[in-house]
Design a protein around this motif. Sequence first.
Motif, short mmCIF file in Angstrom:
data_model
loop_
_atom_site.label_atom_id
_atom_site.label_comp_id
_atom_site.label_asym_id
_atom_site.label_seq_id
_atom_site.Cartn_x
_atom_site.Cartn_y
_atom_site.Cartn_z
N SER A 115 0.83 -1.21 0.00
CA SER A 115 0.00 0.00 0.00
C SER A 115 0.87 1.25 0.00
CB SER A 115 -0.92 0.01 1.22
OG SER A 115 -1.87 -0.99 1.11
N ASP A 116 1.93 1.24 0.81
CA ASP A 116 2.83 2.39 0.85
C ASP A 116 3.52 2.62 -0.50
OD1 ASP A 116 2.18 2.87 3.45
OD2 ASP A 116 4.00 1.97 4.29
N LEU A 117 3.75 1.53 -1.24
CA LEU A 117 4.37 1.66 -2.55
C LEU A 117 3.38 2.13 -3.61
CD1 LEU A 117 6.63 -1.54 -2.70
CD2 LEU A 117 7.35 0.84 -2.34
N GLY A 118 2.09 2.16 -3.25
CA GLY A 118 1.07 2.61 -4.20
C GLY A 118 0.49 1.51 -5.06
N ALA A 119 0.62 0.25 -4.62
CA ALA A 119 0.08 -0.87 -5.39
C ALA A 119 -1.44 -0.81 -5.38
CB ALA A 119 0.55 -2.19 -4.79
N PRO A 120 -2.08 -1.22 -6.49
CA PRO A 120 -3.55 -1.24 -6.52
C PRO A 120 -4.09 -2.28 -5.53
CG PRO A 120 -2.66 -2.19 -8.53
CD PRO A 120 -1.50 -1.64 -7.76
N ASP A 121 -5.28 -2.06 -5.06
CA ASP A 121 -5.88 -2.93 -4.03
C ASP A 121 -6.07 -4.37 -4.51
OD1 ASP A 121 -5.98 -0.92 -2.19
OD2 ASP A 121 -8.08 -0.39 -2.61
N PHE A 122 -6.28 -4.60 -5.80
CA PHE A 122 -6.53 -5.97 -6.23
C PHE A 122 -5.30 -6.85 -6.05
CE2 PHE A 122 -4.73 -4.61 -10.27
CZ PHE A 122 -4.11 -5.74 -10.76
N LEU A 123 -4.10 -6.28 -5.96
CA LEU A 123 -2.91 -7.07 -5.67
C LEU A 123 -2.86 -7.49 -4.21
CD1 LEU A 123 -0.08 -5.23 -7.63
CD2 LEU A 123 -1.20 -7.38 -8.20
N GLU A 124 -3.64 -6.84 -3.40
CA GLU A 124 -3.64 -7.14 -1.97
C GLU A 124 -4.72 -8.12 -1.59
OE1 GLU A 124 -3.80 -3.45 0.14
OE2 GLU A 124 -2.38 -2.52 -1.22
N GLY A 125 -5.40 -8.74 -2.56
CA GLY A 125 -6.49 -9.67 -2.29
C GLY A 125 -6.09 -10.80 -1.47
#
Length: 125
Positions: A115-125
């Motif tokens: 999240s801090d790196l700015g990754a989209p939320d779908f990668l965090e599923g």
Amino acid sequence: LRFLGDRSHEYGKIRLWGAVGWGGGSLVAGLIVQVFGDRAAFDLFGACMLATAAVVSTLDFARLGGWDNAEGEPTFAESVSLLIPNAKYVTFLLLAIVAGFGATSLQSLLLMFLSDLGAPDFLEG
């Protein structure tokens, strides 16, 4: 493996498609959370648990056999002895729990890092 009976050699296929489903499901869950927000994750979890309960309720545990009780219903102690037959399994389960705590902590921190790196939320599923 007992549920598979004579087809126990096909267990690898079940594991394979379970892993594919888990990977695909986590991407879909990530997209749902990205579109509908964090609350959707809890709703999705509840729906998945209800679906799992529905599937488990259809399983025929009687065909597993192995019960020595005359009534056909195992006692609690017999059920536990079937699940945990010796001390090696207890040791393994305890180590798996401890490792699971560590893995969960690492995954949680990894998600915050993404999240801090700015990754989209779908990668965090």
